[in-house]
Design an enzyme around this catalytic site. Sequence first.
Site, mmCIF file in Angstrom:
data_model
loop_
_atom_site.group_PDB
_atom_site.id
_atom_site.type_symbol
_atom_site.label_atom_id
_atom_site.label_comp_id
_atom_site.label_asym_id
_atom_site.label_seq_id
_atom_site.Cartn_x
_atom_site.Cartn_y
_atom_site.Cartn_z
ATOM 1 N N ASP A 1 0.853 -1.188 0.000
ATOM 2 C CA ASP A 1 0.000 0.000 0.000
ATOM 3 C C ASP A 1 0.887 1.236 0.000
ATOM 4 O OD1 ASP A 1 -2.092 1.754 0.151
ATOM 5 O OD2 ASP A 1 -2.895 1.037 2.045
ATOM 6 N N GLU B 1 -8.568 8.698 4.725
ATOM 7 C CA GLU B 1 -7.607 8.173 5.684
ATOM 8 C C GLU B 1 -6.649 9.254 6.195
ATOM 9 O OE1 GLU B 1 -4.466 5.753 3.528
ATOM 10 O OE2 GLU B 1 -6.059 5.850 2.038
#
Length: 858
Positions: A337, A538
């Site tokens: 990620d 996020e």
Amino acid sequence: MKTHLHTAKLPTLSLLAGLVTLAGCSASESKDTSQNNRAVEQTQQQQLLAIWPKLNNVVRADPQIESKIAQYLQTMTLEQKVAQMIQPEIRDITTDDMRKYGFGSYLNGGGSFPNANKHATPQDWIALAEQMYQASVDDSLDGIDIPTMWGTDAVHGHNNVIGATLFPHNIGLGAANNPALIEKIAAATAIEVMVTGIDWVFAPTVAVVRDDRWGRTYEGYSEDPEIVRRYSVAIVNGLQGHADGDFLSNKRVISTVKHFLGDGGTVDGDDQGNNIDSEQALFDTHAQGYIGGLSAGSQSVMASFNSWHGKKNHGNKYLLTDVLKTKMGFDGFVVGDWNGHGQVVGCSNESCPQAVNAGLDIFMVPTGAWKPLYENTIAQVKAGEIAMSRIDDAVARILRVKLRAGLFDKPSPAKRQFSGKTQLIGAQAHRDIARQAVRGSLVLLKNNNNTLPIAANSRVLIAGDGADNIAKQAGGWSITWQGTNNENTDFPGATSIFAGLKAQITAAGGEAILSPDGHFTQKPDVAIVVFGEEPYAEGHGDRDNLEFERNNKKSLALLKQLISKGVPVVSVFISGRPMWVNAELNASDAFVAAWLPGTEGQGVADVLLTDAGGDIQHDFTGKLSFSWPKSPLQTAVNKDDVDYSPLFPYGFGLTYTDKNTLADNLNEDSGVDIASLPNMAIFNGVLTDPWRLFLKSAQQQVQVASNSVELAGISYRTEDKNIQEDAMAFVFAGIGLTTAEINSNFTEDKVAYIEANSALSFDYKINSEFAAPLFVAMSCEHGCGGRVDISAELKKATLNRWQTLSIDLTCFTEQGVDFSRVISPFSLQSTGNGSVSVANINFVPEGAKQATIICPDS
């Protein structure tokens, strides 16, 4: 974020190793002891691995595919293999790069578009997909013709593309508790993705959220692992097709179950933080989405940013290899990620053999770091730091997925079944599914005197800043990463909540009046007030506690304004998590949790309004998939907790036949103990997490990563105040505005320090006088900020003597600094030459009254 005490339950394998000392042993004793230790470790590992099941994966190994993989591995060079493991971002590579290196995959991040154009058309997306594909199969430079694949975050529809259908975010879908509907949503998403020539979707997110302060709470379906497990199966089947049906056919895309593992269970809900659950709890709670999605045949897993007992998951061999691949039998690939490998101890974005050795198969490496990472990985294999067998395993997994997906046989992206059929982007059939999902996600929390449903032929005032605001109802991951800087015109074909209400009210002979501030000339029969959280994603969405609109109760004021005029009030609350809204509940006759409904606002009207004949169109069916807090500090309240006492329990949700159970006198005291708030350390000898130091001059900026840095216009070095290197010294050259800025990657919620009447305090020493004003500045998200000129204090100061200066924080709030979204809590700015040293930078509660600088209005 506030710190809470947690107790680790069961030591993990990494914590159990190395407990026996060898000091003082003879060589033979040392050897025996080492053998005993290894035996103990092996036994412990077997005991721990027993927790994990061997998955009954419906997608079986195909001998023909495995034979082709073996043939490729025999002929591929090391360089070609490593290129399969590199995934750059479209902003950082060209088609020439693809032709030269032959990357195995590439991605577009949230808010990244072809030609860097937010309003790129579907044809622009297809053109880029076609160009990258053709470059990848061109073997004239890299000597190989393996097709690349494009991955994208289509997390609630094809959310990066203008005009796409945006479904409710996962938290709303969890409230609907309808796996069959979820599969339809995933299938529709797959088709819209394939219109743009993309092969691979980074979904589903299967995080089981334990602390709702986490900014990704809305990406979780439920606090109940069972819902998450069932939904994971449904999403994977919808995206990829059923294994016994049209698995990875021409109307399906590759799915990704993410983020492995435990991202929803970090301490204090801290994004990218530390999960300290026992291994049994890790399996029981956080792994159930993987049990579902991988058993259904998901072909990829994304590693998580978080740590487990202090070890970053991108470098955790036990989790990635021993558990996921070996014990559970996952034979697809693990993708990283967004430079997550760079957070592994001993790694950087440009070099991380530890992640490959741990089991990472594809580096997600945006920015220009992809090239040194590629080169370093090749060198590390040649040096023996990474075994060739590990490289072959990673490439085999990548090829296996590509072969299963038919990428070697399918037409190029521009020639596939749905490519270019732009009528499928935001197709009415897809919008109808989304509208159904909106209806099913709404949860009725309060309904005094049967205020709902509203007769459609009424005079209805529709108020609140969310009423005609598609960006707000869509939330984060909507065109842009954070969902910010969008307008209604950025969502062609979409319907705001107001527009949906107006259409039905007008058709029934009623009157719909849009008034965001709640003012009216003729008294309405009822008011629908749409309000809630601003979009975030996020990092930026992390909060200190769950109080809605702390320190700025504008929505509550609107509700009370209408109640005072005798207007019945229906609140429609938009949010990415349950929040403490006791005061807003008290000021509402009816209250609906609408979550983040996406582009089809008509779904709200379908439930709130009767039809023209006065009959109910659709009753409320949504039930809370997250427990609702009774205080802002009740941030980790989950079903089956030992002491479980939420305001609304898991599974709560009224229907039109239910009697209202909520009183109008809920406790409105937040219970936040400001007196116990500690100093917030920004720099006390070292920069505290998450703060970083940057020097900025003109168009240049550099992050400080050593004890001395020079940039045109400003320089930095460490200095000794009380102990070695416990202060920072800056020299401003006076060649334009230059800045020394302490900031964070993400926004930080520091409202508590405003509530606690705090001051910014720091020690300073003037090394040479400034020729122009020196400012102390702060900044927050969306460009807000403020600064205070401290020149008058500097003129009083004695050169080369340490002194303390403090500034009332309201000096910054008066200039518009939003302390719920702080990016930089401290910076120094000047256009003149001069030199200053600083140390001990803190926010000090109850320090405002004694501050050196107190603003006139504070």
